[in-house]
Every structure is written in structure tokens, then in C-alpha cells.
Enzyme design. Structure first.
Site, short mmCIF file in Angstrom:
data_model
loop_
_atom_site.label_atom_id
_atom_site.label_comp_id
_atom_site.label_asym_id
_atom_site.label_seq_id
_atom_site.Cartn_x
_atom_site.Cartn_y
_atom_site.Cartn_z
N ARG A 42 -24.81 35.62 56.45
CA ARG A 42 -25.34 37.00 56.51
C ARG A 42 -26.77 37.10 55.97
O ARG A 42 -27.14 38.13 55.39
CB ARG A 42 -24.43 37.97 55.75
CG ARG A 42 -23.05 38.14 56.36
CD ARG A 42 -23.10 39.10 57.55
NE ARG A 42 -21.79 39.28 58.15
CZ ARG A 42 -21.03 40.37 57.96
NH1 ARG A 42 -21.45 41.34 57.21
NH2 ARG A 42 -19.86 40.47 58.56
N ARG A 92 -28.57 43.59 55.32
CA ARG A 92 -28.93 44.82 54.62
C ARG A 92 -29.57 44.64 53.26
O ARG A 92 -30.08 45.60 52.69
CB ARG A 92 -27.69 45.71 54.49
CG ARG A 92 -27.32 46.36 55.81
CD ARG A 92 -25.92 46.91 55.75
NE ARG A 92 -24.97 45.82 55.56
CZ ARG A 92 -23.64 45.98 55.52
NH1 ARG A 92 -23.14 47.17 55.59
NH2 ARG A 92 -22.85 44.94 55.37
N ARG A 139 -33.52 47.98 61.77
CA ARG A 139 -32.19 48.57 61.99
C ARG A 139 -32.28 50.08 62.23
O ARG A 139 -31.50 50.63 63.00
CB ARG A 139 -31.32 48.24 60.78
CG ARG A 139 -29.98 48.90 60.69
CD ARG A 139 -28.99 48.40 61.72
NE ARG A 139 -27.65 48.86 61.36
CZ ARG A 139 -27.23 50.11 61.51
NH1 ARG A 139 -28.00 51.02 62.06
NH2 ARG A 139 -26.01 50.45 61.13
N ASP A 154 -22.83 39.62 66.31
CA ASP A 154 -21.59 39.81 65.55
C ASP A 154 -20.47 39.09 66.27
O ASP A 154 -20.48 38.99 67.50
CB ASP A 154 -21.25 41.31 65.40
CG ASP A 154 -20.24 41.51 64.29
OD1 ASP A 154 -20.66 41.65 63.13
OD2 ASP A 154 -19.03 41.48 64.57
N TYR A 167 -8.66 41.54 64.70
CA TYR A 167 -9.39 42.80 64.96
C TYR A 167 -8.82 43.52 66.17
O TYR A 167 -8.68 44.75 66.16
CB TYR A 167 -10.89 42.51 65.15
CG TYR A 167 -11.60 42.27 63.84
CD1 TYR A 167 -11.96 43.33 63.02
CD2 TYR A 167 -11.87 40.98 63.40
CE1 TYR A 167 -12.59 43.12 61.81
CE2 TYR A 167 -12.48 40.76 62.17
CZ TYR A 167 -12.85 41.84 61.39
OH TYR A 167 -13.45 41.62 60.18
#
Ligand code: CP3
Length: 345
Positions: free
Chosen positions: A23, A27, A36, A72, A149
Site C-alpha cells: 500500500r 492515503r 485522489r 485494487d 468479497y
């Protein structure tokens, strides 16, 4: 190009221990937020110029030894026919969970170029822009993690519906996993054709399985992916990251991966002993250790390097993704420390 990462994957000699961070585009970087803000997270994944820009940010800012494609693991599932939303605070949601025969039958196998061309375009841009810098890692989710998921309809704690399908409808489970596996093979082959120089398969939730269930319901699909990719090319190293998979290392060794990713719950010296030179290892500093004061961070990094001594190859990484609250300066310091502390005299 800096080939230290690729060499460590293959167990070839290196001048220092390479590092990248799971990652690493994300963020915790103000530069990421700037890009973003132009749209949603999925918009960012689907806009190759912007996805390429945030992929390169940590290479320039931190000095890591590899770039990882910004995308992703859930993106190909959307193109299998399962609508996907990323909701603020809630994370990924599949509003129509896949739980019966009709839903599994309705899923298709996307074509990498026709359906996921934005990922392939991002890779092509990156190869051009990274030419003289570092190698590019492509990735996918592992079939079990992706299936959770789809079956749960999003993130989960108990994985109840997934385990119910495994135990009560094993043929349905197998057919779903087979479709996801076929999709993943095509998707990763597409990434290789577009220019990915290494691949990581993320099995983020596989640690919730008993070892016997891992053997039956997760590992065979990973093995089939790696076998198919290795039949295409032996040049692209494959990393298998089984998060919380400390009890699954003996089995993971039979996946065919070149590198096993380790989370922070295991001691790397024990992993080194278990893998006995058959594969390289990646990991595994506790992600929140990046909040330690610099002297203690240095001690922790030295400990991880010491534990990995004796591995045929070691790629330094965190034991899971870097958290959004991390100070970029601390990540930068960690990269510097890994490079200097590991440099062979
Ligand atoms: O590592 C990188 O820098 C490359 C980009 C990358 C992302 N997701 C970007 C992302 C990678 C490799 C992933 C993989 C991924 N996605 C995994 C496997 C790795 C792991 O953490 O175990 C999983 C389980 C997902 C699914 C996912 N995506 C979740 C659960 C979430 C929400 C939780 C969260 O962290 O926000 C995402 C969203 C996501 N993927 C973000 C990023 C940068 C945050 C989105 C935003 O900007 O708002």
C-alpha cells in the site's frame, strides 16, 4: 534499472536488501490525496495517467526498490459481472452477493485488454516512465480472498457465508473458485504481456482457514494460477502473500511461488529454517512500528534484517499495508535505514 528487488526474488546476489511497502501508494501521502481528490477511488483506478502518477509517487518520495501498480484486487470481479462500490468508511461493497448457482453461472471471464484495458494501459505507461528506475510489480487477489468479497458482499469478520458455501455446497464453491481462478490467470497473463516484471498474489483473509481447509479450499487454486503463469514465462517472479498464514508456510511452499510474503506475526528466522532455501522471503515489520521513535525503529529494522539472514533472498516489507496515519518521513527513514544497515561491505 535497479534490479536489486528482482535479484532478491530469484535468490541472486544483491549489494543491499531491497524494500518496497505494501500500500505504498496511498492515503498516508499528501501527494496521493491531491490526485485522489479529482474523483472517486474507482475513477482513479480507471484513469491510467493518474493511476500511473500515484504508482510512481512512492518511488520518487521514499526511494523504494520496486513500484506496485495502483489498482485494487477487486477490480476484475466487477468485470466478471458483480457490481462493485467503494463506500466512504465502509470500504468495498458488492450489493448483490454471489451465493447460489444462478449467480455463479451468470459470472463471466473478462478479457484483459477488452474489459480491463485501463489496467493494461496503466502498466504500459508505467513501463515507459519507470524505464531507468525500478521494476514494476503487478498483482491480483488470490481466489479464496476474492471469493470472500463476492460471497459476503464486502468485508467480513466471521466469513460465515463463505464457510457455509465451502461446507454445505462444495460443488458450488468449487465452480465459483474455478471461475475466479480462470479470470485471474487471464488477468495476470495480460499484466505480464503489458509489461509487469513481477507479480504478487494477495491472500489477505486466508489466515481464517484451518490448515486442512486451506489445503482443500484455497491452495489448489493458487497453485493452478502459478502453474499456468510459469508455463507462460519463468522470467517473472511470483510472490504469494498469505496474510496471517504463519501456520500455512509448509503448505504455501508447494504453491510454486518464488517468494513467500510474511506477515509480522511470525519470526523470520523460523520461516528461513522452514523454507530451507527453496524460496525467497518478503516481510515482515509490524506496520505500526513505523510510529516508533527513530532509534527504536532502527533497532526493529536491524532485528528483521538479522532474522532474515540465511534466506536465499530477502525483500524487506511491512507485514501488511502501511496505515493512512503514518508520517511519510518515517517511511522515508525506514527505506534509508534498510538500505544502509543491510549494505554488504
Ligand atoms: O499497494 C499499493 O500501493 C497498490 C495499490 C493497492 C490498493 N489495494 C489500493 C487501495 C493494492 C495492492 C490493493 C490490494 C487490496 N485491496 C487488498 C489486498 C491487500 C491487503 O490489504 O490485504 C485488499 C484486501 C483490497 C480490498 C480493499 N480496497 C479494501 C478492503 C479497501 C478499503 C479499506 C481501505 O484500506 O480503505 C480498499 C480501498 C483501497 N485500495 C484504497 C487504496 C489506496 C483506499 C481508497 C481511497 O483512496 O479512498
Amino acid at each position: 534499472m535497479n534490479t536489486t528487488f528482482l535479484n532478491a526474488c530469484q535468490g541472486l546476489p544483491v549489494d543491499y536488501t531491497p524494500i518496497w511497502i505494501m500500500r505504498q501508494a496511498g492515503r498516508y501521502l499528501p501527494e496521493y490525496h491531491t490526485v485522489r481528490r479529482k474523483g472517486s477511488f474507482l475513477d482513479l483506478c480507471k484513469t491510467p495517467e493518474n493511476a500511473a502518477e500515484v504508482t510512481i509517487q512512492p518511488v520518487d518520495i521514499l526511494g523504494v526498490d520496486a513500484a506496485i501498480l495502483f489498482s485494487d484486487i477487486l477490480v476484475p470481479l466487477e468485470k466478471m459481472g458483480a457490481p462493485l462500490e467503494f463506500r466512504e468508511k465502509q470500504g468495498p461493497v458488492f450489493p448483490t452477493p454471489i451465493r447460489d448457482r444462478a449467480a455463479v453461472e451468470a459470472l463471466g471471464i473478462p478479457d484483459p485488454e477488452d474489459d480491463l484495458g485501463y489496467v493494461m494501459d496503466t502498466i504500459r505507461i508505467l513501463r515507459r516512465e519507470l524505464a531507468d528506475k525500478v521494476p514494476l510489480i503487478g498483482f491480483s487477489g488470490a481466489p479464496f480472498t476474492l471469493a470472500t468479497y463476492l460471497i459476503e458482499g464486502g468485508s467480513s469478520k466471521s466469513f460465515f457465508h463463505t464457510k457455509m458455501m465451502m461446507y454445505k455446497a462444495p460443488e458450488l464453491y468449487r465452480d465459483l473458485l474455478t471461475k475466479i481462478t480462470d479470470c485471474t490467470i487471464a488477468y495476470l497473463q495480460g499484466q505480464i504481456a503489458a509489461g509487469a516484471q513481477a507479480l504478487q498474489i494477495f491472500d489477505s483473509w486466508v489466515g481464517v482457514l484451518a490448515p486442512c481447509d486451506f489445503a482443500e479450499f484455497a491452495l489448489p487454486y493458487v497453485r493452478r494460477i502459478i502453474t499456468a503463469l510459469k508455463a507462460t514465462t519463468s522470467e517473472v517472479p511470483i510472490i504469494y502473500f498469505a496474510n496471517n498464514g504463519g501456520t500455512l508456510i509448509d503448505q504455501s511452499l508447494t504453491s510454486g511461488a518464488d517468494v513467500l510474503g510474511c506477515d509480522w506475526r511470525v519470526r523470520l528466522d523460523e520461516v528461513v529454517r522452514q523454507v530451507a532455501g527453496q524460496v525467497s522471503i518478503q516481510g515482515n515489520m509490524e506496520p505500526l512500528a513505523l510510529f516508533l521513535p527513530p532509534d527504536k525503529l532502527k533497532t526493529r529494522i536491524q532485528m528483521v534484517l538479522d532474522e532474515a539472514r540465511g534466506a536465499r533472498g530477502h525483500i524487506f516489507n511491512l507485514g501488511h499495508g502501511i496505515v493512512p496515519e503514518t508520517d511519510p518521513e518515517q517511511a522515508k527513514l525506514a527505506v534509508h535505514l534498510v538500505h544502509t544497515l543491510s549494505r554488504r561491505k
